[in-house]
Scaffold this motif. Structure first.
Motif, short mmCIF file in Angstrom:
data_model
loop_
_atom_site.label_atom_id
_atom_site.label_comp_id
_atom_site.label_asym_id
_atom_site.label_seq_id
_atom_site.Cartn_x
_atom_site.Cartn_y
_atom_site.Cartn_z
N LYS A 20 2.25 -8.38 10.74
CA LYS A 20 3.02 -9.61 10.91
C LYS A 20 3.86 -9.91 9.67
O LYS A 20 4.99 -10.39 9.77
CB LYS A 20 2.08 -10.77 11.21
N VAL A 21 3.29 -9.64 8.49
CA VAL A 21 4.05 -9.84 7.25
C VAL A 21 5.27 -8.94 7.23
O VAL A 21 6.39 -9.37 6.91
CB VAL A 21 3.16 -9.56 6.02
N ILE A 22 5.10 -7.67 7.60
CA ILE A 22 6.21 -6.72 7.60
C ILE A 22 7.27 -7.14 8.61
O ILE A 22 8.48 -7.11 8.32
CB ILE A 22 5.70 -5.30 7.90
N GLN A 23 6.84 -7.57 9.80
CA GLN A 23 7.79 -8.02 10.82
C GLN A 23 8.60 -9.22 10.33
O GLN A 23 9.80 -9.34 10.59
CB GLN A 23 7.05 -8.38 12.10
N GLU A 39 8.63 1.01 6.83
CA GLU A 39 7.71 1.96 7.48
C GLU A 39 6.28 1.68 7.02
O GLU A 39 6.02 1.62 5.81
CB GLU A 39 8.08 3.40 7.13
N LEU A 40 5.38 1.50 7.97
CA LEU A 40 3.97 1.30 7.66
C LEU A 40 3.22 2.59 7.97
O LEU A 40 3.18 3.04 9.11
CB LEU A 40 3.38 0.14 8.47
N ILE A 95 1.30 -8.07 -1.48
CA ILE A 95 2.22 -7.32 -0.63
C ILE A 95 3.43 -8.17 -0.27
O ILE A 95 4.58 -7.70 -0.30
CB ILE A 95 1.49 -6.84 0.65
N ARG A 96 3.21 -9.44 0.05
CA ARG A 96 4.32 -10.33 0.37
C ARG A 96 5.30 -10.44 -0.79
O ARG A 96 6.52 -10.37 -0.61
CB ARG A 96 3.80 -11.73 0.73
N GLU A 97 4.76 -10.61 -1.99
CA GLU A 97 5.63 -10.73 -3.16
C GLU A 97 6.40 -9.44 -3.40
O GLU A 97 7.60 -9.46 -3.74
CB GLU A 97 4.80 -11.08 -4.40
N SER A 98 5.76 -8.29 -3.18
CA SER A 98 6.43 -7.00 -3.35
C SER A 98 7.58 -6.84 -2.35
O SER A 98 8.68 -6.44 -2.71
CB SER A 98 5.43 -5.85 -3.17
N ARG A 107 8.64 1.76 2.20
CA ARG A 107 7.46 2.36 2.82
C ARG A 107 6.20 1.71 2.27
O ARG A 107 6.04 1.57 1.06
CB ARG A 107 7.42 3.87 2.56
N ILE A 108 5.30 1.32 3.18
CA ILE A 108 4.01 0.76 2.80
C ILE A 108 2.94 1.74 3.24
O ILE A 108 2.74 1.97 4.45
CB ILE A 108 3.76 -0.62 3.46
N TYR A 109 2.25 2.32 2.29
CA TYR A 109 1.24 3.35 2.56
C TYR A 109 -0.14 2.78 2.25
O TYR A 109 -0.36 2.23 1.17
CB TYR A 109 1.51 4.58 1.70
N ILE A 110 -1.07 2.91 3.20
CA ILE A 110 -2.43 2.39 3.03
C ILE A 110 -3.41 3.51 3.30
O ILE A 110 -3.32 4.22 4.32
CB ILE A 110 -2.70 1.21 3.99
N HIS A 111 -4.36 3.65 2.39
CA HIS A 111 -5.36 4.72 2.52
C HIS A 111 -6.67 4.24 1.92
O HIS A 111 -6.69 3.46 0.96
CB HIS A 111 -4.85 5.97 1.78
N ILE A 112 -7.78 4.68 2.52
CA ILE A 112 -9.10 4.37 1.97
C ILE A 112 -9.76 5.68 1.56
O ILE A 112 -9.89 6.59 2.37
CB ILE A 112 -9.98 3.64 3.01
N GLN A 113 -10.15 5.75 0.32
CA GLN A 113 -10.80 6.95 -0.20
C GLN A 113 -11.94 6.54 -1.11
O GLN A 113 -11.77 5.78 -2.06
CB GLN A 113 -9.80 7.82 -0.97
N GLU A 114 -13.14 7.03 -0.78
CA GLU A 114 -14.34 6.74 -1.56
C GLU A 114 -14.51 5.23 -1.76
O GLU A 114 -14.74 4.74 -2.86
CB GLU A 114 -14.29 7.46 -2.91
#
Length: 391
Positions: free
Chosen positions: A269-272, A283-284, A305-308, A322-329
């Motif tokens: 919703k923030v990106i929209q 791009e998400l 993220i909003r401020e960015s 581009r907004i990239y999200i990843h979960i690692q360890e």
């Protein structure tokens, strides 16, 4: 009749009774196994309604249930969740070996388009996907749940009452889960609406008045008699103006972005919102459909993220972000990059406080925030948050 003949008859009768008794024991064991599996199905339904992280918990539940299956050579069960709005499809299964790429492709290509259509539920039953059989079980607020049996050798076999019971438990489990999430979301929305109204009726109005007065003060200090006060008046005016903007952002976020219980849905919703404000292509790219993040942390991350994104829209002159999200360890990694003119964090205007506020928000939740030039052009904002960290 002689004693020998009587003994032979008794032995013959005993031999006939032994197979009969053995078959009865086998039958009782099968009935007991079926009853146990029925109990496990009901337990599985209750588990479904309480699962927080589908990615890690649902495959474990399916693996346990498969181990309790009393029918020989029963096909593996997979659950597929499709999100028509975002065109996403997630497959959860307990198969020891990973599904091959072609199987994943076939399932997604069949179920995702069907999930986007308004079809009769009867048309979504017993669908054949290569060697697999799929049934649509439940339609939620923005998703559909499918049950898929993998590598079915005998389609008639999955008509057994146990498989029907399993379908019912999966359907009712997701229904209870959806109802609980809607109830919690409704409560949160009511609280945030009240919070937003309080901000608007109190602090926002006071800051609006102070913004007007400090701007007038700054203009008056431009007169020769007050020139020595002009720098302080400008600083006060800038800070008041920025504080007013932050409160307005807080009100907007409370009304729009954070009405969603799920972090990914709120982020979309923030990106929209920013897509509608500019011609920039956003791009998400996220590799998980659910982020198990504490609510307090979620709010701060979404603010960052909003401020960015706001900086990209207002200052970058970019055409793509581009907004990239990843979960690692157990670490949430967010990377926001653009192809704009770039930024130097060391060179900022006196009336610019956004980068400092972003750093303060990151430190508040124990996250690490980095801002640096992107190559060959643009800016990159990286945020790393340990999801296992305490308050």
């Amino acid at each position: 009749m002689s004693a020998a003949m009587a003994a032979n008859e008794m032995n013959a009768l005993s031999e006939q009774e032994q197979p009969s008794a053995s078959s009865q024991v086998t039958k009782l064991q099968q009935e007991l196994a079926i009853q146990k599996f029925e109990a496990h199905c009901l337990h599985f339904k209750n588990q479904l309604s309480r699962i927080r992280d589908l990615s890690s918990e649902l495959p474990q539940c399916l693996a346990y249930l498969q181990g309790q299956q009393p029918l020989e050579n029963a096909p593996e069960c997979a659950i597929v969740i499709c999100y028509p709005f975002s065109q996403e499809c997630f497959i959860y299964h307990a198969v020891e070996t990973r599904l091959d790429v072609q199987t994943i492709h076939n399932i997604q290509q069949m179920l995702l388009p069907l999930s986007s259509q308004t079809n009769n539920e009867q048309d979504m039953q017993n669908l054949k996907i290569s060697q697999h059989m799929a049934n649509m079980l439940f339609t939620g607020q923005d998703f559909l749940v499918w049950r898929v049996y993998l590598n079915v050798q005998d389609p008639e076999r999955i008509q057994h009452p146990l498989f029907t019971l399993l379908d019912t438990c999966i359907r009712e489990g997701f229904q209870e889960r959806d109802q609980q999430q809607r109830y919690i979301q409704d409560i949160l929305q009511q609280e945030r609406k009240a919070f937003s109204a309080d901000l608007h009726d109190s602090i926002a109005q006071i800051l609006g008045y102070l913004r007007l007065k400090t701007a007038q003060l700054y203009q008056q200090c431009k007169q020769p008699a007050y020139l020595e006060l002009m720098e302080q008046a400008e600083e006060i005016s800038n800070y008041t103006h920025y504080a007013y903007q932050q409160v307005r952002e807080l009100i907007t976020a409370s009304r729009l972005a954070y009405q969603e219980l799920d972090f990914i849905k709120a982020l979309k919703k923030v990106i929209q919102e920013f897509e509608q404000q500019s011609s920039i292509v956003f791009e998400l790219d996220h590799r998980t459909h659910h982020v198990n993040i504490q609510p307090r942390h979620s709010v701060q991350v979404l603010y960052i993220i909003r401020e960015s994104l706001s900086n990209i829209v207002r200052h970058s002159h970019a055409s793509y972000a581009r907004i990239y999200i990843h979960i690692q360890e157990q670490c949430l990694q967010i990377r926001i990059s653009d192809n704009g003119q770039g930024i130097d964090p060391q060179k900022k205007r006196k009336d610019s406080f956004g980068l400092d506020i972003m750093q303060e928000r990151a430190e508040r939740i124990g996250a690490v925030l980095k801002i640096y030039p992107e190559q060959p052009q643009g800016t990159c904002v990286e945020l790393t948050l340990n999801l296992t960290g305490g308050e």
